[in-house]
Write an enzyme that holds these catalytic residues in place. Structure first.
Site, short mmCIF file in Angstrom:
data_model
loop_
_atom_site.label_atom_id
_atom_site.label_comp_id
_atom_site.label_asym_id
_atom_site.label_seq_id
_atom_site.Cartn_x
_atom_site.Cartn_y
_atom_site.Cartn_z
N ASN A 1 39.97 35.36 34.77
CA ASN A 1 38.79 34.57 35.12
C ASN A 1 37.55 35.37 35.45
O ASN A 1 36.47 35.13 34.90
CB ASN A 1 39.14 33.65 36.29
CG ASN A 1 39.44 32.26 35.78
OD1 ASN A 1 38.59 31.66 35.13
ND2 ASN A 1 40.64 31.77 36.03
N THR B 1 36.91 38.45 34.75
CA THR B 1 36.52 39.20 33.55
C THR B 1 35.70 38.34 32.59
O THR B 1 34.74 38.82 31.99
CB THR B 1 37.81 39.69 32.85
OG1 THR B 1 38.55 40.49 33.76
CG2 THR B 1 37.48 40.49 31.60
N THR C 1 46.26 36.84 31.72
CA THR C 1 46.51 36.65 33.14
C THR C 1 47.89 36.06 33.35
O THR C 1 48.32 35.18 32.60
CB THR C 1 45.48 35.73 33.82
OG1 THR C 1 46.02 35.29 35.07
CG2 THR C 1 45.18 34.49 33.00
N ASP D 1 48.47 34.20 35.65
CA ASP D 1 48.24 32.92 36.34
C ASP D 1 48.13 31.72 35.41
O ASP D 1 48.25 30.58 35.85
CB ASP D 1 46.98 33.01 37.20
CG ASP D 1 47.15 33.94 38.39
OD1 ASP D 1 48.26 33.96 38.94
OD2 ASP D 1 46.19 34.64 38.75
N GLY E 1 49.92 33.98 42.82
CA GLY E 1 49.07 32.82 42.52
C GLY E 1 48.23 32.44 43.73
O GLY E 1 48.68 31.67 44.57
N GLU F 1 51.29 32.25 46.70
CA GLU F 1 50.51 32.99 47.70
C GLU F 1 49.43 32.12 48.34
O GLU F 1 49.15 32.22 49.53
CB GLU F 1 49.80 34.18 47.04
CG GLU F 1 50.68 35.34 46.66
CD GLU F 1 49.93 36.29 45.72
OE1 GLU F 1 50.03 37.50 45.93
OE2 GLU F 1 49.25 35.79 44.79
N HIS G 1 54.04 42.95 43.12
CA HIS G 1 53.50 43.49 41.87
C HIS G 1 54.54 43.63 40.77
O HIS G 1 54.17 43.86 39.62
CB HIS G 1 52.83 44.84 42.13
CG HIS G 1 51.45 44.69 42.65
ND1 HIS G 1 51.18 44.33 43.96
CD2 HIS G 1 50.23 44.80 42.05
CE1 HIS G 1 49.88 44.26 44.13
NE2 HIS G 1 49.28 44.54 43.01
#
Lengths: 358, 358, 358, 358
Positions: free
Chosen positions: C112, C114, C134, C136, C179, C231, C281
């Site tokens: 997003n 980017t 992504t 996401d 997320g 998250e 990660h």
């Protein structure tokens, strides 16, 4: 200046790169004046002086990578003294390359055939250190070889997948595992995968015995059977043949491999449908498992230590969990097979696994 | 009381259990008065009234389990009206079971053959809901089937492993992927695995074209080639034969499968060694991938919704990422093949993948 | 001569290399006169003209490799017009690099943030093509992004492993999935992993409702509960706060993340022990799954097609399984969140999954 | 009649089910007159006589299943003689259950704490056989425990995934591996994952030394560092504290665990961003690896052999690749830590791994 030649020979397997990384990191952590000659495609590169100059950077980041960055090929020991088409004596050619490049030593990674040639080079006066590489774990003088546990993992994964489909369909499933002369991989993968029958070269089987196990399971309400067979498994009858007779018989076999032959026999002896799975070269491929990475790194570092101490003529081995060195002369040409009376076989029988020999 | 019969038919695949769990959890979250009849081994269980009474507990904890807790078998559509050895008409037998148990509906999980029979049962007046199960993704009316992505994952993993060994040895490697009539799995696994050549039934190949690709790679300094071939791939010549002629030719084929035939031809046309890998039934086995679990759960829940609304005669489908229903009559007997002009083929060609047809 | 600049920006994810390989293979299959400028560490490389000249060979063999061979960094859109410590205007610097190198276009891979910068560069007159990267899956205008399915696979694998330990110990297990703003990964991994409760930012939760579910399970004889939380999940109370207030509250939170806060609350509200797992990660790392490799290869090849046709100013997207192009202006700055009323949420609720909001 | 009680105690791990299957299959292959009492949730089940009668069928198909079908709990040895809230002496209660059920022996699977209690039961006159279960591999008297290699595999997989993201972002990544008192898992996973720094409880670290390694790597053009740390790693300073002082210090620590503390210190000492990954309980979960399945099956079968021979009071162990028995009295209460001078540490140092102590 320390000049090291390196080559990987025979069938490829996992952790070859990890082992070479161990050697190079080990040496370069102590000395700066090192030249590394990477010979291409095994002994071929040494014979024809086909090599690249490598630096420690080339060995960085390859710990997890399958295959070998040097390439490999099979160069049968038997043919080593047989001149090539241009009349070249291969052994003399290898010595010539070695001396011309003024090498201090050769690091050779390989299995049984490779070790025979390595020992010959040692006898010819070259400084040689070898590393025990083979999925078969059939090298004498070491309790383990790298590649073995990765191959077991893959063969086990294959049996696991087959298990679910076997239970859904009431069939006999044959999984053919690598191992022409020894059954270590088949034995371990068979136990790990929960195989009902395990056939290995060291314990000749009887097809009637196999059929009895399958039918016994059916009667006990277990309609499927998982059979893990090593490529080189042999029937009791064939085991009585002379080596040459058996070889001729094999050549006439109409099937690509043992699994297909067994399938036909089982379908004849029982009323079961049989399905075959041959994971084949996948057993040599992909990233090495954690066990093999640690093992290969350790023997690689040990090889570095020997080189730095100028102790040559050894295979690096593992004994009781410790790295050690074994004279090449003691190792070359010897095969570590599965002892039919060893404790793991006994334990496997105890939990009801059949070896097709009762 | 809601009485639901359930069966899984045809080749097993991943996520059958996940889908049934979805159906049962979906229904039992809304109604308490439910009886579930699990028919054993596909239509066979329905024909011979071989079933167990199951509760929602039986479907708990099976989301990740491969295979099918009901068992499955292949019952060819063609033989459905052919009396069995005891003279029993199978279709009438199924209707009889259905009515005798006073079922409200049948939930049938299966692929193409299964859907033909399911549609026949619908025509015979039974309430039927079907779920799109097949690794082949060849069902008409849905953009996806469960089992497909898991099979692609496994075939891709096989190609990945072969890749490392291929680069070490300068060989041609053939990986034979499941798919007798359609090439979806081979196409996706081939792209995902970085295959250089992909052969599928929908695009007949020319062996000369394949040899040219292999040699072109050699000249460009890439000494190995990865070829992914679907079981049902066909040469341009054979594609010209009449169906019956081709079938006869296949029966006479001396090799177990296409990969072996291709290997011989490639070894004749090029100077390369060829190695074959056939992952076989592993492609149907093991725990379903995350994608398939979500997909199967969703279509299962959607089936529950349709049953609760008494909307029968449909296959649950996925369109544009949404679950939907498609009349069984529109689906049965139709095959969703790979369109040789579709965008994924175009994209594959664009990055240099050959389909052996240039 | 075709001069292409390429960069990867934002958090890294799987299949970045696969996508770039697709672009480069696609272009180089059609044209020989290509120069590729690989900018290092995202927009930073473009700003400071830090780049390498790459050839098609650099993109060979990277299909399966995680991470990005170009490196990446986060360059917040907000700061793009804020001069750096040397007073440099970053946007002008990027334009300067572009024009100085005489580039024909920029290929930008990112999420997003980017895309906002990419669209600004387009508005400034640069030729830009973007690829939807992504984990996401929150980019507007495409039904999928690469990285998503790989992240779902890893998060699912985490839940699977926790499942066995949860059943052994009668605990509540919280798995915190990536997320911050959207719940797609958590939703899919939660369903795939058989989570009992799924908390996502789009559906605010109530801790009492969560406690009720846990206790309800206990009473029904299921002593453990699996809770997957994104998250950025938020309670109903906090959802009522003004954005700024909530941000301040978050900053004062004594815990590293939501999972720890939930754990404390659940231990207060129930008599259960809670354990936390944060795969973190790892969800971005490792080899891309087969799905992502195919997806990334396809959008990469499509980008190549657009570049060869000189069609700029687009993000390559996937719609209904076909690659397509979407004007950057329509995409930049928009977030694709989980619609609480979409069919997958409905289906999840139907099989008994709680979203903590009842 | 042979009456066997069985229980699993302490933290769960992989291959508990595989080991129990080995015991039961081994016994039932020789005797038909067997009763198996499965105690629920470890010693708790024995204390409160909470058990199920199991048959060999209950142990079929569980070879690959993670967790334990009996459940487990931690029952600290220290509290065994402390009466429970109803005034019950737990040891007397266990003896009472044992005698009331007229058991011939107890099979106990567990780690260090479990073995202390098992030995006490032996001293109290019960027939006990134990199996070495722990991911930590810290049991005295055996070269291996089951669970260890599976945990190493998972921790290694975590490091592998982090590796790709680390190289993309130029960060320091800390992976916290299980192991409060011993560093075997961290050491093996660290070597297998290619960690640059490994911190274990047995080798206290110095934060300055760690910073130096990180900066040395930066200068050598390696902008990222992978640090694997065991939960119980300790700094040189803290290692000088008295046990009680250190415990108090730990309790006051503001961070959930060592990784967070290290991160803060490294960010202070270097200019690097640090990221943390804590795989946590995933290291205990999921299907056991092939190695552990074989190991667990073997020691299970060996336990069966001992029971059939009525040889009690032993832990089954592995020595030089062979199963054997070790008197419980020799094992209980002893910890097998990593010897800082052992060959694997030496080899790790040789290839450039830092233990933060130079």
């Amino acid at each position: 200046m320390l000049r090291i030649g390196m080559l990987t020979s025979g069938g490829d397997c996992q952790a070859l790169n990890a082992a070479m990384r161990g050697v190079v990191k080990g040496i370069c952590s102590k000395r700066d004046d090192v030249e590394i000659y990477g010979f291409k495609d095994g002994y071929k590169g040494l014979i024809y002086a086909d090599f690249s100059m490598l630096t420690s950077k080339d060995f960085s980041g390859i710990l997890t990578r399958g295959g070998t960055i040097l390439g490999t090929s099979r160069q049968p020991f038997k043919l080593m003294r047989v001149p090539d088409k241009d009349g070249l004596d291969k052994v003399e050619a290898m010595k010539h390359t070695y001396h011309k490049l003024n090498l201090n030593c050769l690091v050779i990674l390989g299995g049984n055939g490779t070790h025979k040639t390595a020992n010959m080079l040692r006898e010819e006066g070259l400084n040689v250190i070898t590393l025990p590489k083979t999925i078969d774990n059939d090298l004498w003088g070491t309790e383990m070889t790298f590649g073995f546990q990765s191959a077991v993992d893959i063969a086990t994964d294959t049996i696991d997948r087959i298990h679910t489909t076997a239970t859904s369909h009431s069939r006999v499933f044959i999984i053919e595992v690598m191992g022409h002369k020894v059954g270590h991989v088949t034995l371990h993968a068979g136990i790990a995968g929960g195989a009902d029958i395990i056939l290995i070269p060291e314990i000749p089987y009887d097809i009637k015995s196999i059929a009895k196990v399958i039918e016994g399971r059916s009667k006990a309400g277990k309609p499927f059977t998982i059979l893990a067979v090593a490529e080189g498994a042999i029937s009791k009858e064939d085991a009585k043949l002379k080596k040459k007779e058996y070889k001729e018989k094999l050549e006439k076999r109409k099937y690509p491999s043992i699994a297909y032959e067994l399938a036909e026999q089982i379908e004849k002896e029982t009323d079961k449908e049989v399905r075959i799975t041959v994971p084949g070269h996948t057993q040599r491929g992909g990233s090495p498992c954690a066990y093999d990475r640690v093992f290969a790194t350790r023997v690689g570092a040990k090889a570095a230590e020997l080189i730095l101490k100028e102790q040559y003529g050894y295979m690096v081995a593992m004994k009781n969990g410790e790295t050690t060195k074994v004279p090449l002369a003691d190792v070359a040409g010897k095969l570590k097979t599965v002892d039919p009376k060893c404790s793991i076989i006994k334990e496997a029988r105890m939990i009801g696994i059949s070896f097709g020999d009762e």
